[in-house]
Design a protein around this motif. Sequence first.
Motif, PDB file in Angstrom:
ATOM      1  N   UNK A 163      -6.810  -2.184  11.249  1.00 29.12           N
ATOM      2  CA  UNK A 163      -7.525  -3.510  11.469  1.00 29.12           C
ATOM      3  C   UNK A 163      -8.312  -2.844  12.551  1.00 29.12           C
ATOM      4  N   UNK A 164      -7.850  -1.886  13.127  1.00 33.84           N
ATOM      5  CA  UNK A 164      -8.934  -1.539  14.154  1.00 33.84           C
ATOM      6  C   UNK A 164     -10.315  -0.597  13.303  1.00 33.84           C
ATOM      7  N   UNK A 185     -13.694   8.157   7.290  1.00 36.68           N
ATOM      8  CA  UNK A 185     -13.002   6.585   8.626  1.00 36.68           C
ATOM      9  C   UNK A 185     -11.444   6.296   7.577  1.00 36.68           C
ATOM     10  N   UNK A 186     -11.713   6.502   6.912  1.00 41.55           N
ATOM     11  CA  UNK A 186      -9.687   6.451   5.894  1.00 41.55           C
ATOM     12  C   UNK A 186      -9.259   7.541   6.050  1.00 41.55           C
ATOM     13  N   UNK A 193      -4.367   0.936   2.237  1.00 40.70           N
ATOM     14  CA  UNK A 193      -5.375   0.464   3.035  1.00 40.70           C
ATOM     15  C   UNK A 193      -6.975   0.957   3.576  1.00 40.70           C
ATOM     16  N   UNK A 194      -6.687   2.422   2.626  1.00 38.62           N
ATOM     17  CA  UNK A 194      -7.503   3.057   2.324  1.00 38.62           C
ATOM     18  C   UNK A 194      -8.159   2.909   0.851  1.00 38.62           C
ATOM     19  N   UNK A 269      -8.431   9.497  -7.671  1.00 43.62           N
ATOM     20  CA  UNK A 269      -8.325   9.157  -6.515  1.00 43.62           C
ATOM     21  C   UNK A 269      -7.137   9.865  -5.440  1.00 43.62           C
ATOM     22  N   UNK A 270      -7.883  10.461  -3.908  1.00 45.12           N
ATOM     23  CA  UNK A 270      -6.515  10.402  -2.715  1.00 45.12           C
ATOM     24  C   UNK A 270      -6.520  11.548  -2.837  1.00 45.12           C
TER      25      UNK A 270
END
Length: 333
Positions: A163-164, A185-186, A193-194, A269-270
């Motif tokens: 949320x931030x 940013x993630x 959430x990412x 991914x990830x």
Amino acid sequence: MSILELKDLAVEFNTIEGLVHAVNGVSFSLDSRETLGIVGESGSGKSVSMMSLLRLIPEPPGRIRSGTALFESSKGQVDLLALSRAKRSAVRGRDIGFVFQDPMSSLNPLMTVGDQIAESMRVHLKLDDKAARRRTVELLDRVGIPAADERYGNYPHQFSGGMRQRVMIAIAIACGPKLLIADEPTTALDVTVQAQILDLVKSLRDELGLAVIWISHDLGVVAGLADRVIVMYGGMVAESAPVDALYETPRHPYTEGLLQALPRVDQDRGEELRSIEGTPPDLYSAPAACPFAPRCSYAFDRCRREVPPRFTVGDGHESACFFDLEQRRPRSE
Ligand SMILES: Nc1ncnc2c1ncn2[C@@H]1O[C@H](COP(=O)(O)OP(=O)(O)O)[C@@H](O)[C@H]1O
Ligand SMILES: [Mg+2]
């Protein structure tokens, strides 16, 4: 049309241990609405390059030794690196939005999130309190904060990490920027959430027509987001290419190594960059050779004597390497 033209950025830090040559001649250009991915292992100079663009590195100990960064601001073309302090913060707040890895360090813990978003619109867009508040609630809603009106008066610690980061994105886009710079940013967020944040940035990018610079050490994330990718190593650009060309036909041994460490980039991914064998480059001496040579299985004499220039190896594709990976032999210029 190009909105940012960075040429020959060099940044150093004066430390007790000696001069750290963090960024050594980074150049790239960015078109409007284009997404540029910047990848490279930790310490390769990604953050320092972007922070220097915004003049957000501590100066001293940091120093921008060279470079120009021509940017098409809403008030015409400016050199971001040569702006006065006042003009700099105007451009930063209005024309360039940025989101960093750790939203807690960018948000003011003593100010409500609503006021922090509204503030920049009062300053840069000269909105009155009422208009700024209304627009803030719209923005909170747009970035996916439920019950935006009630959340306006919350403080950053009352929000989760994701949320931030949404709040940071709202601040970044509040004044209608043309360019969004996102520095990992993630990275600090969990995978679900990412993915949500990534989708949010993609849809905002398309809706608002933003150019984006997305820094990541995650090749999978960049593959799904960028039009073009820059691979950094030792404060330099090792390779620069359209996204498909980079993944299909890497032309720099470092990129090749990164991709080999990550066999199924399109599906996996990830997955994070696994490190390539050997020690990271010594940034205490100015580059006098290819920084990757000590870890490179193709390196030959010349690589240890000269800094490789950027060779054009394809359409919009450059590799700073004396070895021709396609022909599997040293380049004959
Ligand atoms: N304030 C500082 N003082 C000294 N060295 C620094 C400072 N900030 C960054 N550096 C150095 O600059 C180099 C590049 O760092 P950085 O751009 O943060 O890497 P990346 O974002 O690619 O992980 C690193 O060697 C780092 O230690
Ligand atoms: Mg970084």
